[in-house]
Enzyme design. Sequence first.
Site, PDB file in Angstrom:
ATOM      1  N   HIS A 117       0.828  -1.205   0.000  1.00  0.00           N
ATOM      2  CA  HIS A 117       0.000   0.000   0.000  1.00  0.00           C
ATOM      3  C   HIS A 117       0.866   1.260   0.000  1.00  0.00           C
ATOM      4  O   HIS A 117       0.767   2.072  -0.906  1.00  0.00           O
ATOM      5  CB  HIS A 117      -0.929  -0.014   1.218  1.00  0.00           C
ATOM      6  N   HIS A 141      -7.428  -3.300  -3.730  1.00  0.00           N
ATOM      7  CA  HIS A 141      -6.149  -2.749  -4.206  1.00  0.00           C
ATOM      8  C   HIS A 141      -5.426  -3.750  -5.102  1.00  0.00           C
ATOM      9  O   HIS A 141      -4.831  -3.368  -6.119  1.00  0.00           O
ATOM     10  CB  HIS A 141      -5.245  -2.370  -3.032  1.00  0.00           C
TER      11      HIS A 141
HETATM   12 CO    CO Z   1      -6.050   2.098   0.374  1.00  0.00          CO
END
Ligand code: CO
Length: 262
Positions: free
Chosen positions: A145, A204
Amino acid sequence: MKHAILLVAYGVANHSGRSVLAVFCARVRDLFPTCSVRWAYTSSLGRKRLAQAGIKSDSVAKALLRMRYEGFHTVIVQPLQTIAGREHNDLLATVADICAQTPMQVVVGSPLLTDQEDIDRVATCLVASLPREREPYEDVIFMGHGSKHPEAVRYQELDWAVQLRDKHVHVGTMEGGVTLEVLVPRLSSRRIWLLPLFSTVGRHTLQDMAGDAPTSWRSRLEALGHLCQVVLQGTIEDTSLAQVWLDHLVRAKRMINEVVRI
Ligand code: CO
């Protein structure tokens, strides 16, 4: 004395993500057969999706208040987070808030990447977990991330640590630090292996890493002439990586034992 373990995940609602978490939960139950083991989710969007799928879920605060109501004396909270970033700070704040209102003892275990020992261990696991079909000269990218939080430096440290073990393995992040732009000049193989550095495969991974949009890492690498081999496997699916979180949980349990003795 009533003891409980609260496992904290972001809030993945898809079936495969949920079954991955169930496997991890079974390992926790085996390790602590006398503890009640429960889940809480940090993402309100994730909880909304779970509700849409007909699954009841708790926030961390709600789960802890429920445990207090049920008379638990000690709770070990183990987040399945990768770094101690903002999501982790929010968790600590919630726990501190609940602890101020109740006599319950609560200890929070650390995320995957907290100190140098974690970094070295995880780097070894990542390099050892690569698919058999990957040729030794082929580049491998783990996408994490990332953030502007100071603890996001752990991703960079992990990148250095994997590079020491295999110079064709890289750790990059969507936000800050080692972005895809930074990684591209390092890549030398036509085929690139692309894997998530997330505990479970969620949005994601499916969209920002592997999605069809031109902004995904896969699309951007393909636009540069690479072939992408995507592996949709969360870090917690690897037994040896999951063991790092389990060991953090064991360490937190030892801490609470010391607190309770006093
Ligand atoms: Co995020």
